[in-house]
Design a protein around this motif. Structure first.
Motif: not given
Length: 199
Positions: A7-21
């Motif tokens: 599976x390939x997961x796509x994430x969006x990162x808020x600014x430079x903060x992890x974890x991403x959504x």
């Protein structure tokens, strides 16, 4: 659903903060169910993800497979004119990350285009036609179509009047008008429109 399917997961990162959504899970529609290993290698190009599957089978032979997935944001509406390019959005729909890239495909090479933005859909007179945007309509700037029929507008709200407008929960509407051919001098061809709700 199977052993080592992948599976390939796509994430969006808020600014430079992890974890991403996590925003997307991509699986192969024709996976054999076992040992395909989709996502063994992954690359992002324009609005597409290319995912390799080293265990992919074809007619009983394990020769590997590559899958492409579209990662455009928002919802396209208002098909635009037949000869118009296709508008899409990539980047991040997380308002805090503040990065959107408007991309038009299949437009005439070297034609100039003008990107528009509105807080609502509607019908806004433009030349002999109308944009599928409601007033007020703002110009985002010009773009020149490259030799392969692609033009982009890297929207950076921090450096513009949009800084306090692109907020979480707000929905925005985008469209492009471009020349019918390079050097025509009039933006008489209208693309589809795209709506995007920010997170």
């Amino acid at each position: 659903s199977g052993f080592h399917t992948g599976t390939v997961y796509l994430f969006e990162r808020s600014a430079s903060v992890w974890p991403a959504t996590e925003t997307m899970r991509l699986v192969a529609s024709d996976s054999s169910g076992q040992s395909d290993r989709v996502g063994t290698s992954v690359d992002l190009f324009d609005t597409f993800i290319l995912a390799g599957a080293i265990g992919g089978w074809d007619e009983g032979i394990r020769e590997g497979t590559a899958y492409t997935f579209s990662v455009e944001l928002g919802n396209a509406y208002c098909d635009g004119q037949e000869q118009g390019g296709k508008l899409g959005i990539t980047g991040s729909s997380v308002a805090e990350y503040r990065r959107l890239i408007l991309t038009v495909h299949a437009a005439p090479a070297y034609a100039r285009g003008l990107f528009f933005l509105s807080p609502r859909p509607g019908s806004y007179p433009f030349g002999d036609d109308a944009l599928c945007l409601g007033a007020p309509v703002a110009r985002l700037g010009y773009g020149v179509v490259g030799p392969e029929g692609v033009a982009m507008n890297d929207l950076n709200p921090d450096a513009s009047w949009l800084a306090n407008k692109l907020m979480p929960g707000s929905t925005w509407y985008f469209q492009l008008a471009h020349e019918q051919r390079a050097g025509a001098g009039r933006f008489e061809v209208i693309t589809n429109a795209v709506s995007l709700t920010l997170q």
